[in-house]
Write a protein that holds these residues in place. Structure first.
Motif, PDB file in Angstrom:
ATOM      1  N   PHE A  30       0.842  -1.196   0.000  1.00 32.17           N
ATOM      2  CA  PHE A  30       0.000   0.000   0.000  1.00 32.17           C
ATOM      3  C   PHE A  30       0.875   1.243   0.000  1.00 32.17           C
ATOM      4  CE2 PHE A  30      -2.239   3.416   2.094  1.00 32.17           C
ATOM      5  CZ  PHE A  30      -3.425   3.424   1.402  1.00 32.17           C
ATOM      6  N   ASP A  31       0.579   2.145  -0.883  1.00 32.44           N
ATOM      7  CA  ASP A  31       1.364   3.365  -1.012  1.00 32.44           C
ATOM      8  C   ASP A  31       0.387   4.524  -1.114  1.00 32.44           C
ATOM      9  OD1 ASP A  31       3.050   5.385  -1.578  1.00 32.44           O
ATOM     10  OD2 ASP A  31       4.062   4.428  -3.258  1.00 32.44           O
ATOM     11  N   LEU A  32       0.388   5.331  -0.094  1.00 31.74           N
ATOM     12  CA  LEU A  32      -0.600   6.403  -0.015  1.00 31.74           C
ATOM     13  C   LEU A  32      -0.503   7.346  -1.220  1.00 31.74           C
ATOM     14  CD1 LEU A  32      -2.798   7.454   1.831  1.00 31.74           C
ATOM     15  CD2 LEU A  32      -1.113   8.900   2.922  1.00 31.74           C
ATOM     16  N   LEU A  54       0.218   6.693  -4.194  1.00 31.38           N
ATOM     17  CA  LEU A  54      -0.401   6.135  -5.395  1.00 31.38           C
ATOM     18  C   LEU A  54      -1.881   5.833  -5.187  1.00 31.38           C
ATOM     19  CD1 LEU A  54       2.384   3.732  -6.634  1.00 31.38           C
ATOM     20  CD2 LEU A  54       1.871   6.022  -7.402  1.00 31.38           C
ATOM     21  N   ALA A  55      -2.359   5.967  -3.970  1.00 30.04           N
ATOM     22  CA  ALA A  55      -3.772   5.681  -3.700  1.00 30.04           C
ATOM     23  C   ALA A  55      -4.534   6.967  -3.440  1.00 30.04           C
ATOM     24  CB  ALA A  55      -3.892   4.736  -2.510  1.00 30.04           C
ATOM     25  N   GLU A  58      -6.676   8.472  -5.176  1.00 30.72           N
ATOM     26  CA  GLU A  58      -8.094   8.499  -5.519  1.00 30.72           C
ATOM     27  C   GLU A  58      -8.944   8.063  -4.338  1.00 30.72           C
ATOM     28  OE1 GLU A  58      -9.959   7.129  -9.418  1.00 30.72           O
ATOM     29  OE2 GLU A  58      -7.795   7.064  -9.781  1.00 30.72           O
ATOM     30  N   ALA A  59      -8.442   7.052  -3.627  1.00 33.36           N
ATOM     31  CA  ALA A  59      -9.191   6.561  -2.475  1.00 33.36           C
ATOM     32  C   ALA A  59      -8.980   7.469  -1.268  1.00 33.36           C
ATOM     33  CB  ALA A  59      -8.772   5.137  -2.147  1.00 33.36           C
ATOM     34  N   PHE A  60      -7.777   7.975  -1.109  1.00 32.68           N
ATOM     35  CA  PHE A  60      -7.475   8.836   0.029  1.00 32.68           C
ATOM     36  C   PHE A  60      -6.969  10.185  -0.482  1.00 32.68           C
ATOM     37  CE2 PHE A  60      -6.971   4.511   1.534  1.00 32.68           C
ATOM     38  CZ  PHE A  60      -7.662   4.522   2.719  1.00 32.68           C
ATOM     39  N   PRO A  61      -7.870  11.029  -0.880  1.00 34.44           N
ATOM     40  CA  PRO A  61      -7.425  12.320  -1.428  1.00 34.44           C
ATOM     41  C   PRO A  61      -6.702  13.137  -0.366  1.00 34.44           C
ATOM     42  CG  PRO A  61      -9.813  12.274  -1.139  1.00 34.44           C
ATOM     43  CD  PRO A  61      -9.334  10.908  -0.838  1.00 34.44           C
ATOM     44  N   THR A  98      -5.441  16.121   1.909  1.00 34.08           N
ATOM     45  CA  THR A  98      -6.161  17.284   2.436  1.00 34.08           C
ATOM     46  C   THR A  98      -5.258  18.505   2.380  1.00 34.08           C
ATOM     47  OG1 THR A  98      -5.395  16.770   4.646  1.00 34.08           O
ATOM     48  CG2 THR A  98      -7.521  15.859   3.998  1.00 34.08           C
ATOM     49  N   PRO A 102     -13.049   3.228  -8.680  1.00 28.64           N
ATOM     50  CA  PRO A 102     -12.984   4.249  -7.651  1.00 28.64           C
ATOM     51  C   PRO A 102     -13.454   5.586  -8.205  1.00 28.64           C
ATOM     52  CG  PRO A 102     -10.800   3.441  -8.247  1.00 28.64           C
ATOM     53  CD  PRO A 102     -11.776   2.790  -9.149  1.00 28.64           C
ATOM     54  N   TYR A 129     -16.258  10.131  -3.806  1.00 25.35           N
ATOM     55  CA  TYR A 129     -17.298   9.621  -2.933  1.00 25.35           C
ATOM     56  C   TYR A 129     -18.302  10.719  -2.640  1.00 25.35           C
ATOM     57  CZ  TYR A 129     -14.096   5.801  -1.998  1.00 25.35           C
ATOM     58  OH  TYR A 129     -13.274   4.726  -2.105  1.00 25.35           O
ATOM     59  N   LYS A 139     -11.795   1.249   0.614  1.00 23.12           N
ATOM     60  CA  LYS A 139     -10.837   2.118  -0.080  1.00 23.12           C
ATOM     61  C   LYS A 139      -9.535   1.375  -0.351  1.00 23.12           C
ATOM     62  CE  LYS A 139     -12.504   6.480   1.761  1.00 23.12           C
ATOM     63  NZ  LYS A 139     -11.977   7.715   1.201  1.00 23.12           N
ATOM     64  N   SER A 177      -8.516   0.438  -4.189  1.00 20.39           N
ATOM     65  CA  SER A 177      -7.422   1.248  -4.743  1.00 20.39           C
ATOM     66  C   SER A 177      -6.399   0.392  -5.494  1.00 20.39           C
ATOM     67  CB  SER A 177      -6.731   2.041  -3.643  1.00 20.39           C
ATOM     68  OG  SER A 177      -6.111   1.185  -2.730  1.00 20.39           O
ATOM     69  N   ARG A 202      -2.993  -5.915   2.879  1.00 16.14           N
ATOM     70  CA  ARG A 202      -3.024  -4.533   2.416  1.00 16.14           C
ATOM     71  C   ARG A 202      -3.714  -3.628   3.417  1.00 16.14           C
ATOM     72  NH1 ARG A 202      -2.066  -1.712  -2.336  1.00 16.14           N
ATOM     73  NH2 ARG A 202      -3.520  -0.034  -2.716  1.00 16.14           N
ATOM     74  N   GLU A 237      -1.161  -3.003   5.954  1.00 12.21           N
ATOM     75  CA  GLU A 237      -0.147  -2.116   5.369  1.00 12.21           C
ATOM     76  C   GLU A 237      -0.615  -0.669   5.409  1.00 12.21           C
ATOM     77  OE1 GLU A 237       1.785  -5.160   2.032  1.00 12.21           O
ATOM     78  OE2 GLU A 237       0.339  -3.634   1.441  1.00 12.21           O
ATOM     79  N   ALA A 238      -1.872  -0.467   5.029  1.00 12.23           N
ATOM     80  CA  ALA A 238      -2.402   0.893   4.970  1.00 12.23           C
ATOM     81  C   ALA A 238      -2.396   1.523   6.354  1.00 12.23           C
ATOM     82  CB  ALA A 238      -3.806   0.884   4.383  1.00 12.23           C
ATOM     83  N   THR A 252       1.082   2.433   7.495  1.00 13.16           N
ATOM     84  CA  THR A 252       1.720   3.625   6.934  1.00 13.16           C
ATOM     85  C   THR A 252       1.177   4.904   7.569  1.00 13.16           C
ATOM     86  OG1 THR A 252       0.114   3.571   5.152  1.00 13.16           O
ATOM     87  CG2 THR A 252       2.280   2.695   4.667  1.00 13.16           C
ATOM     88  N   PRO A 288      -4.410  11.485   5.543  1.00 13.35           N
ATOM     89  CA  PRO A 288      -5.473  12.039   4.701  1.00 13.35           C
ATOM     90  C   PRO A 288      -6.848  12.002   5.358  1.00 13.35           C
ATOM     91  CG  PRO A 288      -4.924   9.833   3.971  1.00 13.35           C
ATOM     92  CD  PRO A 288      -3.978  10.160   5.076  1.00 13.35           C
ATOM     93  N   GLY A 289      -7.021  11.194   6.395  1.00 11.69           N
ATOM     94  CA  GLY A 289      -8.341  11.065   6.987  1.00 11.69           C
ATOM     95  C   GLY A 289      -9.256  10.247   6.102  1.00 11.69           C
TER      96      GLY A 289
END
Lengths: 367, 880
Positions: A22-24, A26-27, A29-32, A34, B79, B82, B735, B739, B752, B755-756, B759, B767-768
């Motif tokens: 998991f790499d924030l 690159l993700a 779209e799911a975790f925009p 802020t 995705p 939302y 999510k 993703s 995963r 992992e998320a 991180t 990001p919340g």
């Protein structure tokens, strides 16, 4: 030790098909991201760059090192080009290449060592290496100071006052079959020195992103500060930093701050753990950067990075950059930041169990 | 939609979750859905989320295992922002249809308000069960029909009828007759029929069984690729490949070999065959019998016979000259079969296909043993094999017919069949039938629906080759490979200095690494699925739960009717006071676990619910509930009624709420003094939206539900994770999995997730996680204290490393499973079998005992380590 404990021989690598951790970044779209994150990133970039500047070598250091290295190179040039068979008997050089932190300009302040790989055409016997060193000492010792020489299994070290130049010896590929123990330099060292050439060449491509040098300095310093990160070698760090900088959804490189956090995040997400796709070695796609780590080292490095990441996320960047008053031993101590206790992590890997795991296939094989 | 479907234009689609679920259930389960279930009134997504409970075949657990593949394959997890729940209208119309299909009276007596968007959707997504085209469609169809026919009568047809202008063809050198001169051409056609026969015969190609319109076309045809190919085949030059282990069927008339009975049937029904048949009849050509010629599989020596008629044609005419008047007098000639390379003449025509098959089997038997010199036993064996194959051919029953949906286009004319399992479409019913029997479809069915289905192995030449090569290498044994490493000491001499491959090699994101056909289950997957099987409720439990919930739902229906008769209707909408009841939480999401104690329902009222209303409701509902020994208590703090059946679980919590409370002008409306706790009512409304969101985003997402069930269990056991509310967990998991961009197996999905969290996405600096079901889209993580976030993160970080080092059982709270026997070692090689037989008895006796001992030992050991883990966790919690 070059042999990876987690290496797999002859077959397709079982982790090649694994998903990337998991790499924030690159993700998104799911975790925009802020607005607060962006602001924090700007602040972090400033802090990281400031810390990196403090780690750069001084001008005096640079000048002295430069002078010494230039002289060494002149001698090497002479050995290469000379037609006089008596100048340095029994040693024929193919080329020499500057490698390492001096070449890459990622030296830390006070680390006054430059590296040069010498590729020989003749066999790399210990005598030949020593004769190169002796010649160097003879030629270099002049009025400005005495140069001394020490032989090592990778080659030799030339010392002049505080400055050191490591002469790393490699040889032609055709010579490698004839290498003998106790007579020649070990193949292990030779291949390591050869790899250093590739790394140095590859790094030229890395350096297109200017943020990479400050980040490497910061992580080198962190690696010294937190021993848990030591199993990850410099090259793995350099590659990971490069990856973190340039692999973005937009294609634009990240700033130093977010990249700094991302490197720790990737380590925390287990990019160097077994069962992860890992990161390929940029100079040899057959192997991954973590292949040379043992399981215990993987676990240690990962848990250290995870603790560091939590400290970073709780606002403890000063601890990471070495600016805090007291640097805790994060592997055992509980760090307290803003009334929050950041506890060290336990080991996940225990070597005893691994022995069990090894026995099982043996049994089944004998049955 | 029970009358509550148009109450506020903006929200009409939001509160339909259970109806959607019912629609999904209806669409998916078809016959497996028991009729006594009232899926429409209080729709329970039984079939879509709990397949094991509904269809009785196969073990409950194993079926549940594959439940995560269900979802809505038509809606891939793309995705998207939302922003809103989205796609509401489509779902609303779906539920509308399901209700129409079932022919049930709407719950509310009032008709749904007409909604133009919905009506159009209704015509577009017609489900199978409601075939009759709507009025609109009928009108449109009629109109288009008129339009199509109209010009045909009044204007010259654009396509010339080849037969119609036959006279001009007799003079090929002359200019082609302009079509428009002849007006409609229809009359000419009639006049020319006399000529047609002759021309057809004149330009008839024996090899390809077609007639050409003229000299030129005929010549072109003869030079064409298709003809050349067929000609070569007829001469026996090209050899047609036959399936290795399957019986082939051959249509002698058209010279077409089909690999299955279905394909053959489809061919016979097809227009091409019919045309050839008609032509041959017209020309008086010999027409082979209606049954196919059966050809033995290639591995039993079957070959494609030269086409019957073509052979004779080639003999008589050389194949190139048009056979003018070469018609054979007799129309019925006993077909000559060439089977298995040897000719077999059936003297009398066998009408019965079965009888014929037997004959073929016998014939192949004799052919397969090389001219009959083999022993009797061998012959019998081959015979048996073939008949077994034939039987197998007949036995392949189509599976998963209810996963094929029929779609019609806007005018209701054109039908498309969509297989939801394999994600493919057909416009032809034959193609659909063949697909249903096909191997790929069966594999998908086995994987997604019923793992007990047997799918025949495809003979894999590649695998055999690889095995052979491996054997050879083992035998050679000379080559020792050095360990890896950059340039390790034992590396191959040639590869000592690797070329500087200047590339990173990370697996870039949307790489299809999870190929469901080839995917090998990892240890993580095995452990997760074993744990999942132990968590998933069994059939009895599901039924008990279903009974309890349904009895309460009956009560609610009675209550609704009661209000309908007693309460005066509101002037504006004329809606029922009790608009409907819906399942929320674990019940609607399908996350119901074994031993669940409480499930939740929501009763949706038109007016703000009051205490008085609740008291009245309890009294009224009691009259309709038929279960013995139940109790209903009011839980005022929760704005809910607790419904308990004695000695049975789960309890049902029925929330009372009203959408009036969440309208923009909610503050303006007058609220009764004894109104129930508003925040709880709003919470119930939020739960409804969450269920809806879950249906849209999570049900179709591979591995999502399994991971959520596992995580529910984890948070039951480990206190740290309890802080993470189920809703937060669902949002994060969705999510994290979506993703990736491609379906991922459960092991990777769970990893995963860790992992998320590892991180640091939970932290303030991260990001919340915004709430897609709230207007202001607040961060759902803000309820966690910083120390909670820290604890969860560090726990996930540890869990991730445990998973990486093969200790997933510690996270799941189970014993480590014995290592799986790899399929390669399980398979016995034929030669080994002979050797084994002698010692088999002893070996069998010894093995199980050993295994049992080993397992017990392991279990104890793991238990102790598990205890320590729990202790450590506890200690950690204390220190924190």
């Amino acid at each position: 030790r070059m042999v990876g404990k987690s290496g797999f021989v002859g077959r397709a690598h079982p982790y090649r098909n694994k998903p990337f951790p998991f790499d924030l970044t690159l993700a998104q779209e799911a975790f925009p991201p802020t607005k607060e994150m962006e602001e924090a990133d700007v602040k972090m970039t400033e802090e990281v760059l400031a810390a990196a500047t403090a780690l750069e070598p001084t001008d005096k250091e640079r000048a002295e090192m430069g002078e010494f290295v230039t002289k060494v190179k002149q001698i090497l040039d002479k050995i290469l080009t000379t037609t006089d068979a008596e100048y340095l008997p029994a040693v024929v050089l193919e080329q020499y290449v500057e490698v390492g932190s001096y070449k890459k300009d990622t030296m830390l302040r006070g680390h006054r060592i430059a590296d040069i790989v010498v590729v020989t055409k003749s066999m790399p016997t210990f005598e030949a290496v020593a004769s190169i060193g002796q010649k160097m000492c003879d030629e270099l010792s002049d009025g400005s100071g005495v140069v001394s020489m020490v032989s090592r299994d990778f080659g030799l070290i030339l010392t002049k006052k505080e400055d050191k130049v490591r002469i790393l010896v490699s040889t032609q590929q055709s010579n490698t079959d004839g290498l003998e123990k106790d007579l020649h330099l070990p193949l292990e060292m030779i291949s390591k020195n050869q790899a250093a050439i590739y790394h140095a060449k590859r790094f030229e491509c890395f350096s297109t992103t200017p943020e990479i040098r400050p980040l490497i300095r910061v992580f080198k310093a962190m690696r010294r500060r937190f021993p848990g990160l030591e199993p990850i070698n410099i090259w793995a760090f350099e590659s990971l930093i490069q990856y973190s900088l340039i692999t973005t959804p937009t294609g634009y490189p990240l700033a130093a701050g977010p990249a700094f956090k991302r490197v720790l995040s990737m380590l925390s997400a287990g990019i160097f753990l077994p069962g992860s796709s890992g990161l390929g070695d940029p100079v040899d796609a057959r192997f991954r950067l973590c292949d040379q780590l043992g399981f215990d080292e993987m676990d240690k490095a990962c848990s250290t990075a995870q603790t560091l990441l939590r400290i970073l996320c709780q606002g403890g960047i000063a601890v990471l950059l070495g600016q805090a008053d007291k640097i805790p031993d994060i592997s055992v101590e509980v760090t307290e930041l803003n009334d929050i206790c950041i506890a060290p992590l336990e080991k996940a890997f225990e070597p005893e169990e691994k022995k069990e795991g090894e026995e099982v296939p043996m049994e089944s094989a004998s049955a | 939609m029970y009358g509550y479907h148009g109450y506020t234009p903006g929200q009409s689609t939001t509160y339909t979750t259970s109806a959607v679920a019912a629609a999904v259930a209806a669409a998916y389960s078809g016959s497996t859905n028991p009729p006594q279930q009232p899926p429409n009134v209080f729709g329970y997504p039984g079939a879509s989320t709990f397949p094991a409970g509904i269809d009785g075949n196969g073990g409950a657990t194993s079926n549940a295992y594959y439940a995560y593949g269900y979802g809505a394959p038509g809606a891939p997890p793309v995705p998207s922002p939302y922003s809103n729940i989205g796609a509401g209208a489509g779902y609303a119309s779906l539920s509308d249809l399901s209700y129409a299909a079932k022919g049930r009276a709407p719950y509310g007596a009032t008709a749904p308000k007409p909604n133009p968007a919905l009506t159009t959707l209704t015509t577009a997504n017609k489900p199978i069960s409601s075939y009759g085209s709507t009025y609109d469609a009928a009108v449109y169809a009629a109109a288009s029909n008129m339009l199509n026919k109209g010009p045909g009568r009044t204007f010259p047809a654009k396509k010339p009828n080849p037969f119609a202008f036959a006279p001009s063809n007799q003079n090929p050198s002359g200019p082609p007759a302009p079509t428009h001169k002849y007006g409609t051409g229809k009359r000419w056609g009639i006049g020319a029929t006399a000529n047609t026969h002759r021309d057809a015969q004149q330009f008839y190609c024996e090899v390809c069984k077609i007639s050409c319109a003229g000299q030129l076309t005929y010549k072109e045809h003869l030079e064409g690729k298709l003809h050349k190919k067929k000609e070569a085949l007829a001469k026996g030059e090209g050899v047609q490949a036959l399936p290795r282990s399957k019986v082939s069927f051959r249509c002698d008339l058209c010279n077409v070999t089909c690999t299955g009975k279905d394909t053959y049937d489809a061919h016979v029904r097809g227009s091409k065959h019919q045309r050839t048949l008609a032509l041959c009849k017209k020309l008086g050509k010999p027409i082979p019998a209606g049954e196919p010629t059966i050809i033995a599989p290639a591995e039993m020596g079957g070959t494609v016979p030269p086409p019957v008629a073509a052979a004779t044609a080639a003999a008589t005419t050389g194949g190139k000259i048009p056979t003018i008047g070469a018609a054979v007098a007799s129309k019925k000639i006993a077909p000559v079969h060439f089977i298995g390379g040897s000719s077999l003449e059936t003297t009398k025509q066998t009408k019965d296909l079965e009888a014929k098959k037997a004959v073929v089997a016998a014939a192949v038997g004799s052919a397969g043993v090389d001219g009959g010199e083999g022993e009797e036993g061998e012959k019998k064996e081959v015979e048996y094999d073939l008949s077994a194959l034939l039987a197998a051919e007949n036995n392949v029953k189509p599976v998963g017919e209810n996963y094929v949906e029929t779609e019609r286009d806007a005018n209701g004319k054109h039908v498309t069949y969509v297989c939801k399992l394999c994600d493919c479409k057909f416009s032809d019913i034959n193609a659909k039938d063949i697909h249903l029997k096909g191997r790929r479809h069966r594999l998908m069915y086995k994987q997604k629906v019923d793992p007990s289905l047997e799918v025949e192995m495809k003979p894999n030449t590649l695998r055999e080759k690889r095995a052979a090569r491996a054997k050879k290498e083992m035998g050679g044994g000379g080559r020792i490979r050095g360990p890896p490493g950059m340039m390790g000491p034992g590396a191959l001499p040639g590869g000592y200095m690797p070329p500087p491959l200047a590339r990173f090699a990370p697996a870039q994101q949307p790489r299809p690494y999870f190929d469901s056909h080839r995917y090998m289950e990892t240890e993580d997957d095995r452990h997760i699925m074993a744990k999942h099987a132990s968590l998933f409720p069994n059939e009895a439990e599901l039924k008990e739960m279903e009974d309890i919930v349904q009895s309460l739902e009956k009560g609610l229906k009675g209550l609704s009717d009661h209000f309908e008769t007693t309460k005066p209707k509101a002037e504006d909408g004329g809606e029922r006071l009790l608009r409907g009841a819906m399942r929320i939480g674990v019940l609607s999401k399908g996350l119901f676990l074994k031993g669940e104690e409480e499930v939740e329902l929501v009763a949706l009222f038109a007016d703000p619910p009051t205490k008085k209303m609740m008291e009245e409701s309890i009294e009224e509902m009691k009259k309709f509930i038929e279960v013995p020994d139940f109790s209903m208590e009011m839980v005022e703090d929760e704005a809910a009624v607790m419904f308990t059946v004695k000695d049975k679980l789960p309890r049902v919590k029925l929330y009372f709420t009203s959408t009036v409370l969440r309208q923009d002008d909610a503050s303006v409306i007058e609220k009764p003094t004894d109104i129930l706790r508003e925040e709880k009512c709003l919470h119930a409304l939020a739960e409804l939206r969450h269920s809806k969101w879950f249906q849209v985003r999570c049900t179709g997402l591979q591995s999502c539900q399994v991971v959520l069930r596992i995580l529910r269990d984890v948070s039951r056991r480990i206190g740290t994770y309890k802080k993470l509310s189920p809703w937060t967990m669902e949002l994060i998991v969705e999510k994290v999995i979506s993703s990736v961009g491609v379906p991922i197996p459960v092991g990777d999905a769970l990893r995963r997730f860790f992992e998320a969290i590892a991180t640091g996405i939970l932290f303030e600096s991260g990001p919340g996680v915004s709430d897609p079901c709230e207007r202001d889209a607040g961060n759902v993580l803000s309820v966690l204290s910083p120390q909670d976030k820290e604890n969860i993160t560090s726990s996930a970080q540890h869990a991730l490393r445990l998973m990486a080092f093969g200790k997933i059982h510690k996270i799941l709270g189970m014993d480590k499973l014995a290592p799986a026997v790899s399929p390669t070692s399980e398979r016995k090689r034929p030669r080994e079998e002979e050797n084994c037989e002698a010692t088999d008895g002893d070996a069998k006796k010894d093995k199980p005992d050993d295994e049992v001992e080993k397992k017990e030992g392991e279990g104890e050991e793991e238990k102790t380590s598990e205890d320590t883990v729990e202790k450590v966790v506890n200690v950690k919690m204390e220190t924190n």
